[in-house]
Design a protein around this motif. Sequence first.
Motif, PDB file in Angstrom:
ATOM      1  N   VAL A  64      -5.471   1.141   6.670  1.00  0.00           N
ATOM      2  CA  VAL A  64      -5.644   1.483   8.264  1.00  0.00           C
ATOM      3  C   VAL A  64      -7.257   1.498   8.498  1.00  0.00           C
ATOM      4  N   ALA A  65      -8.009   1.864   7.622  1.00  0.00           N
ATOM      5  CA  ALA A  65      -9.681   1.963   7.626  1.00  0.00           C
ATOM      6  C   ALA A  65     -10.036   0.537   7.756  1.00  0.00           C
ATOM      7  N   LEU A  66      -9.672  -0.247   6.919  1.00  0.00           N
ATOM      8  CA  LEU A  66     -10.237  -1.597   6.761  1.00  0.00           C
ATOM      9  C   LEU A  66      -9.586  -2.565   7.795  1.00  0.00           C
ATOM     10  N   LEU A  67      -8.501  -2.196   8.062  1.00  0.00           N
ATOM     11  CA  LEU A  67      -7.916  -3.262   9.190  1.00  0.00           C
ATOM     12  C   LEU A  67      -8.295  -2.833  10.640  1.00  0.00           C
ATOM     13  N   SER A  68      -8.990  -1.546  10.928  1.00  0.00           N
ATOM     14  CA  SER A  68      -9.407  -1.026  11.943  1.00  0.00           C
ATOM     15  C   SER A  68     -10.889  -1.645  12.007  1.00  0.00           C
ATOM     16  N   VAL A  69     -11.710  -1.723  10.894  1.00  0.00           N
ATOM     17  CA  VAL A  69     -12.880  -2.657  11.056  1.00  0.00           C
ATOM     18  C   VAL A  69     -12.704  -3.623  11.379  1.00  0.00           C
ATOM     19  N   GLY A  70     -11.885  -4.821  11.024  1.00  0.00           N
ATOM     20  CA  GLY A  70     -11.376  -6.047  11.526  1.00  0.00           C
ATOM     21  C   GLY A  70     -11.155  -6.099  13.034  1.00  0.00           C
ATOM     22  N   ILE A  71     -10.147  -5.300  13.182  1.00  0.00           N
ATOM     23  CA  ILE A  71      -9.864  -5.293  14.849  1.00  0.00           C
ATOM     24  C   ILE A  71     -11.068  -4.911  15.595  1.00  0.00           C
ATOM     25  N   GLY A  72     -11.712  -4.133  15.256  1.00  0.00           N
ATOM     26  CA  GLY A  72     -13.136  -3.802  15.857  1.00  0.00           C
ATOM     27  C   GLY A  72     -13.903  -4.775  16.055  1.00  0.00           C
ATOM     28  N   ILE A  73     -14.283  -5.666  15.228  1.00  0.00           N
ATOM     29  CA  ILE A  73     -15.167  -6.796  14.988  1.00  0.00           C
ATOM     30  C   ILE A  73     -14.632  -8.258  15.665  1.00  0.00           C
ATOM     31  N   LEU A  74     -13.345  -8.256  15.648  1.00  0.00           N
ATOM     32  CA  LEU A  74     -12.843  -9.390  16.474  1.00  0.00           C
ATOM     33  C   LEU A  74     -12.652  -9.078  17.702  1.00  0.00           C
TER      34      LEU A  74
ATOM     35  N   ALA B 208       0.799  -1.144  -0.086  1.00  0.00           N
ATOM     36  CA  ALA B 208      -0.036  -0.174  -0.095  1.00  0.00           C
ATOM     37  C   ALA B 208       0.861   1.366  -0.037  1.00  0.00           C
ATOM     38  N   ALA B 209       1.819   1.357   0.883  1.00  0.00           N
ATOM     39  CA  ALA B 209       2.711   2.373   0.805  1.00  0.00           C
ATOM     40  C   ALA B 209       3.527   2.698  -0.495  1.00  0.00           C
ATOM     41  N   LYS B 210       3.521   1.656  -1.380  1.00  0.00           N
ATOM     42  CA  LYS B 210       4.229   1.873  -2.406  1.00  0.00           C
ATOM     43  C   LYS B 210       3.353   2.456  -3.641  1.00  0.00           C
ATOM     44  N   LEU B 211       2.017   2.301  -3.446  1.00  0.00           N
ATOM     45  CA  LEU B 211       1.129   3.115  -4.182  1.00  0.00           C
ATOM     46  C   LEU B 211       0.560   4.431  -3.621  1.00  0.00           C
ATOM     47  N   GLY B 212       0.966   4.810  -2.551  1.00  0.00           N
ATOM     48  CA  GLY B 212       0.943   6.119  -2.030  1.00  0.00           C
ATOM     49  C   GLY B 212       0.176   6.222  -0.796  1.00  0.00           C
ATOM     50  N   PHE B 213       0.556   7.132  -0.242  1.00  0.00           N
ATOM     51  CA  PHE B 213       0.010   7.415   1.287  1.00  0.00           C
ATOM     52  C   PHE B 213      -1.733   7.211   1.381  1.00  0.00           C
ATOM     53  N   GLU B 214      -2.369   7.518   0.365  1.00  0.00           N
ATOM     54  CA  GLU B 214      -3.721   7.446   0.592  1.00  0.00           C
ATOM     55  C   GLU B 214      -4.218   5.953   0.642  1.00  0.00           C
ATOM     56  N   TRP B 215      -3.519   5.214   0.007  1.00  0.00           N
ATOM     57  CA  TRP B 215      -3.713   3.553  -0.033  1.00  0.00           C
ATOM     58  C   TRP B 215      -3.256   3.080   1.281  1.00  0.00           C
ATOM     59  N   LEU B 216      -2.261   3.561   1.926  1.00  0.00           N
ATOM     60  CA  LEU B 216      -2.058   3.315   3.153  1.00  0.00           C
ATOM     61  C   LEU B 216      -2.941   3.562   4.215  1.00  0.00           C
TER      62      LEU B 216
END
Length: 380
Positions: free
Chosen positions: A313-323, A301-309
């Motif tokens: 963060v947003a998608l991982l945050s959802v996963g952590i919240g649900i788990l 994601a970092a190689k594609l640009g900061f917005e991808w990174l």
Amino acid sequence: MNEILHAFFSTQGFVLGTLVPFLFVLTVVVFVHEMGHYLVGRWCGIGVKAFSIGFGPELFGFNDSHGTRWKLCAIPLGGYVKFVGDMSVTSSKPGTKDLDKLTDAEREVAFHTQPIWKRAATVVAGPLFNFLLTIAVFTVMFSLYGRPVLEPMVAQVTAGSPAEKAGILPGDRFVAVNGSKVETFADVQRLVQGRAGDSLTFTMLRDGKEITVTATPELMEQQDALGNKTKVAVIGVVNNKELGQPRVITYSPIGALGAAVEQTGQAIQGTGHFLQRFVVGREDKCQLGGPIKIAKMSGQAAKLGFEWLVQLVALLSVGIGILNLLPIPPLDGGHLLFYAIEAVFRRPVSERMMEMGYRAGLFLVLGFMGFVFWNDLFGC
């Protein structure tokens, strides 16, 4: 020597290319989660002994005016908030003898002496802040970049695919999937990709008339936006620029917030649906990964640009919240389960039952961690 240093410290190397993005992603998600516990706990009048990013030996830290130790620890795979009266970093309940050791002042602000609603609010705040982080990220992204979409059109049907067997033809337009209206091609993908093996009803618009067909999505290996091979459910239709008429939906700040809430809700629903199917063996085990997979995706994601990174963060945050909301001690959901039982029966769960629950839950959590590590290293 120069080649070794370049491999580690160039933007394409391990340190700057993978490790730093990984630490950024994980630290942001963990910090926001623990800050939810901390802020709501403090608001409820609960004393906080420590706020830690990471586990293990402390690297550095400081004490604030309230006596809380803020610290960064050596193992960056999580974090914790330790409240007054907690026996461990998982907020395990102290025994009677341990409670007797607390001073009157400590007892007044101890976590486990608080009313149920305060304890429950403090615990649920962690996952809630994860979801709020995702909403905030999507709001900013939609405000700055809008949302690119394609019309839900069929440009091509793959030979032998479920779509061909169902009678879907090039030029058809998706109207609904299993009764859910669709407005974009991404809506169709979202409603299909987690339903491998399920018979779905598609409402199509053909020559000005609506027709209904039935197709069963099949798992197919595809490449995601970061370049990883992943198995998703498809019916075998392709869109293109001519029929899809790509455009970008722009939003006002309020509109972006509404779209972000909707997108986050869809992410929560999709993740929950995936976990349900995974438990019964209906999803590819390689879809779940641990720290190594997250590190790899962070670097990509970092190689594609900061917005991808930031989106990662947003998608991982959802996963952590649900788990964390799963009703398994010592996760947040396990604490909430104990509080629910206490609210129903008007008395706390016995120390023996709680200890058994923690042991069983810890076994499950460690087993899950071992599973995703195995996936990272050998399984996928």
